[in-house]
Scaffold this active site. Structure first.
Site, PDB file in Angstrom:
ATOM      1  N   GLU A  51      -5.000   2.488  -1.195  1.00  0.00           N
ATOM      2  CA  GLU A  51      -4.963   1.369  -0.426  1.00  0.00           C
ATOM      3  C   GLU A  51      -4.923   1.759   1.295  1.00  0.00           C
ATOM      4  O   GLU A  51      -4.017   2.674   1.629  1.00  0.00           O
ATOM      5  CB  GLU A  51      -3.557   0.817  -0.756  1.00  0.00           C
ATOM      6  CG  GLU A  51      -3.056  -0.543   0.169  1.00  0.00           C
ATOM      7  CD  GLU A  51      -2.008  -0.972  -0.181  1.00  0.00           C
ATOM      8  OE1 GLU A  51      -1.207  -0.393  -1.177  1.00  0.00           O
ATOM      9  OE2 GLU A  51      -1.210  -1.824   0.427  1.00  0.00           O
ATOM     10  N   ASP A  75       5.048  -1.046  -2.894  1.00  0.00           N
ATOM     11  CA  ASP A  75       5.693  -2.464  -2.533  1.00  0.00           C
ATOM     12  C   ASP A  75       4.823  -3.658  -3.266  1.00  0.00           C
ATOM     13  O   ASP A  75       3.921  -3.387  -4.015  1.00  0.00           O
ATOM     14  CB  ASP A  75       5.620  -2.547  -1.048  1.00  0.00           C
ATOM     15  CG  ASP A  75       4.287  -2.475  -0.369  1.00  0.00           C
ATOM     16  OD1 ASP A  75       3.410  -2.347  -1.241  1.00  0.00           O
ATOM     17  OD2 ASP A  75       4.322  -2.346   0.908  1.00  0.00           O
ATOM     18  N   ASP A 115       2.676  -5.636  -1.949  1.00  0.00           N
ATOM     19  CA  ASP A 115       1.266  -5.804  -1.940  1.00  0.00           C
ATOM     20  C   ASP A 115       0.688  -4.622  -2.543  1.00  0.00           C
ATOM     21  O   ASP A 115      -0.491  -4.774  -2.895  1.00  0.00           O
ATOM     22  CB  ASP A 115       1.151  -5.377  -0.172  1.00  0.00           C
ATOM     23  CG  ASP A 115       0.762  -6.279   0.589  1.00  0.00           C
ATOM     24  OD1 ASP A 115       0.716  -7.551   0.058  1.00  0.00           O
ATOM     25  OD2 ASP A 115       0.556  -6.258   1.826  1.00  0.00           O
ATOM     26  N   ASP A 167       0.998   1.500  -2.254  1.00  0.00           N
ATOM     27  CA  ASP A 167       2.154   1.720  -1.690  1.00  0.00           C
ATOM     28  C   ASP A 167       2.924   1.389  -2.771  1.00  0.00           C
ATOM     29  O   ASP A 167       2.809   0.360  -3.485  1.00  0.00           O
ATOM     30  CB  ASP A 167       2.303   0.914  -0.478  1.00  0.00           C
ATOM     31  CG  ASP A 167       1.534   1.301   0.784  1.00  0.00           C
ATOM     32  OD1 ASP A 167       1.014   2.563   0.683  1.00  0.00           O
ATOM     33  OD2 ASP A 167       1.448   0.513   1.745  1.00  0.00           O
TER      34      ASP A 167
END
Ligand code: 0R9
Length: 643
Positions: A430, A505, A507, A503
């Site tokens: 990402e 998180d 997203d 990541d």
């Protein structure tokens, strides 16, 4: 003399059952959860055979509180008369390997050596088994303990008006790694049987939870197709074809049933069966099905000038968006299987049979449903165009690569220095900044890095045409090198592992789901073969400031707490917000180094469940999605941590 013979016989019987206990894998595949459930299929298949022979229309499976299983049928009841061995027939069936095949003049018509032989294997692997036969006005019963040891002679418990057989068995915990039955697994399987045999009522009861469900389908596999296409946008009602074909040289008939439906999508799904057993690897009946379908559609398209005389529609383009069930019944004489797991039908005449039955009936159906046929033909033409567009896109990428040398694929992919499909890994990363660290930190010999910019396209919502033109998607297809969709060829895949690194998180989780949706829809064998992984980056970096500075990484909150609790010296805790915060060396140490990293392998356990979940979570129906989330996800508020 007679008692001697009896003893000899019982010794061989026990040796047989002992062999099953020594090598259970040879008989039921494995002793894990799959093998445990296999025992149920063996017994249920006996009842199904009896129903197929025309006796009994209801089968009840009960999961008891102690995880023993009871199967009841309403057939003729297992024969209890004297067998030529001197024992009663019931005992022989449940203690002698392969007994089923030796009885009833070649057994059931389509049992084909697949069914009716498993009773003794299940007995051998059970800590107890009780068989009850309701037959000729009496209730007959036998009990076996510890892997098939007869506890007492056949007993008559009383009178009855009904007929049927009941078997209760408890898998031996000394043999199986788990002895806890899964309701959903049994449900899926018995529902499948109910779909395959019209009007057969299959009931599942779970005494542990008091749950009970019944499945009965008057329209058989047509309802199976409708079930698989539930909540999709079908272009028409399910079409159903049946017939039989006489194989002259064997003087045997092959019975054929086909149900199919087209939806407005790209995915093709064919599920095939032989004698009600799923053929996971297809085989000659599926080939016959595809041949007939391609021929019927091309004939129509030519006849009504939908394509030019020198053009042909390809099978894969026609089948885009099609869901089909192909079910054939073949007698023992003609039955041939291929492959290690026997999941592929070999019988050559099954191809002819399905082609013969389907081609004529489907051709007629197409003419009777002109509007629908034109829609499907146009869809196939569009599919071919999309394929061509995707091919051009990949060609462009290839030429780009040639032009720009190392700065290939829009300067994105950092390829491996050695070409070894057996060990090479592809990291889908990402963002460009993490991509940069990953490129620096990796072992370039076998780790390739492909940074992904921004959000990946949701391939569940996009048309296949726009998906295949999408640059990120086209790049992934090109990089992996094994094509996509029905043409996907695992042998050509450039990587042993495809690792999604995002990541830790929301997203990142979203990107994971989008990528998994893409792989599920366009490269499913990659998941099935266990080649798709999620990287697990750490959540915290903990610097111990003791006499000597030491750096530790924690991958969960609990792990962090444990480290802090144990540590006597001052510490600095840094919460990683994204991969980009790690430098190349840290990324290698924590997430990429095969010696120290943790990867999560993505598995596809239940196709139908995955299919419906992907559709609910990624598709267009937001109400269904909300419903699903409310029922399946436990929302917890994570404590905000001040660090
Ligand atoms: C609950 C699980 N059910 C069974 O295991 C089961 C086996 C079975 C059966 C027959 C009928 N119902 C059954 N249920 C049967 C009966 C007769 C002929 N063939 C089959 C008959 O009445 O003549 N059998 C399975 C194997 C055999 N019976 C045998 F023939 F080998 F004995």
């Amino acid at each position: 003399m007679r008692s001697n013979a009896y003893n000899d016989d019982s010794i061989t019987v026990l040796e047989g059952l002992e062999h099953v206990r020594k090598r259970p894998g040879m008989y039921i595949g494995s002793t894990d959860e799959r093998g445990l459930h296999h025992l149920v299929w063996e017994i249920v298949d006996n009842s199904i055979d009896e129903a197929l022979a025309g006796f009994g229309r209801e089968i009840i499976v009960t999961i008891n509180n102690d995880n023993s299983i009871t199967v009841e049928d309403s057939g003729r009841g297992v024969p209890c008369g004297l067998h030529k061995t001197g024992k009663n027939t019931m005992e022989v069936i449940y203690t002698q390997l392969n007994a089923g095949g030796k009885f009833g003049g070649g057994g059931y018509k389509t049992s084909g050596g697949l069914h009716g032989v498993g009773g003794s294997v299940v007995n051998a692997l059970s800590s107890y088994m009780i068989v009850t036969s309701y037959r000729e006005g009496k209730i007959h019963q036998m009990r076996f303990d510890d892997g098939g040891k007869k506890v007492s002679k056949l007993e008559i418990l009383g009178d009855t008006k009904r007929t049927g057989t009941t078997v209760t068995f408890k898998p031996d915990p000394n043999i199986f790694t788990t002895t806890i039955y899964n309701y959903e697994t049994i449900k899926t399987r018995i529902r499948e049987s109910a779909f395959l045999i019209k009007n057969l009522k299959m009931t599942l009861k779970d005494n542990r939870t008091k749950k009970i469900e019944s499945f009965v389908y008057a329209n058989g596999i047509s309802e199976y197709v409708a079930f698989m296409d539930e909540n999709k946008n079908p272009l028409h009602n399910v079409a159903y074809f049946e017939g039989d074909y006489l194989v002259a040289e064997a003087n045997e008939k092959i019975e054929v049933e086909v149900a199919l439906q087209f939806i407005n999508a790209f995915q093709e799904k064919i599920v095939s069966f032989v004698n009600n057993v799923k053929t996971v690897d297809g085989g000659s009946h599926e080939t016959g099905f595809k041949t007939a379908l391609t021929r019927a559609f091309n004939d129509y398209a030519h006849k009504f000038n939908l394509i030019k005389a020198n053009q042909t529609l390809e099978g894969t383009d026609i089948r885009a968006g099609m869901t089909a069930v192909v079910s054939v019944r073949i007698g023992e004489k003609l039955l041939e299987f291929e492959g290690q797991t026997k999941g592929k039908l070999g019988t050559p005449s099954a191809k002819t049979a399905v082609d013969y039955v389907l081609y004529e009936k489907l051709s007629f159906y197409l003419i009777e449903n002109k509007q629908l046929t034109e829609t499907i033909v146009k869809k196939a033409i569009k599919e071919a165009e999309a394929r061509e567009a995707a091919r051009k896109e990949r060609e462009k990428i290839r030429l780009d690569k040639k032009d720009k040398g190392e700065k290939n694929i829009s300067a994105k992919l950092a390829p491996t220095s050695e070409k070894n499909k057996e060990i090479n890994e592809l990291f889908l990363v990402e963002g460009d900044s993490a991509g940069g660290s990953a490129k620096k930190g990796r072992d370039r010999k076998f780790q390739a890095i492909l940074p992904l910019r921004g959000k990946v396209l949701n391939t569940e919502k996009a048309t296949s045409e726009s998906a295949l033109k999408n640059e990120e998607i086209a790049t992934m297809i090109y990089t992996i090198g094994a094509d996509y969709g029905p043409q996907f060829d695992l042998k050509k895949c450039n990587y042993k592992k495809v690792i999604i690194m995002t990541d830790a998180d929301d997203d990142g989780a979203h990107i994971q789901v989008l990528l998994l949706t893409f792989f599920f829809r366009y490269m499913r064998p990659l998941i099935e073969d266990g080649r798709v992984y999620l990287a697990l980056p750490p959540l915290f970096k903990i610097t111990k400031r003791g006499a000597k500075e030491e750096i530790l990484y924690a991958y969960t909150n609990d792990e962090k707490d444990d480290i802090l609790e144990e540590c006597k010296c001052p510490t600095i805790v840094q919460r990683y917000k994204g991969l980009g915060e790690m430098n190349a060396e840290q990324l290698w140490d924590t997430t990429m180094n095969p010696e120290t990293r943790t990867l999560i392998q993505v598995k596809l356990e239940d196709f139908e469940e995955a299919e419906s979940e992907v559709e609910i979570l990624m598709g267009n129906d937001s109400l269904r999605r909300r419903d699903w989330l409310e029922n399946h996800v436990e929302f917890t508020l994570e404590e905000e941590e001040e660090i």
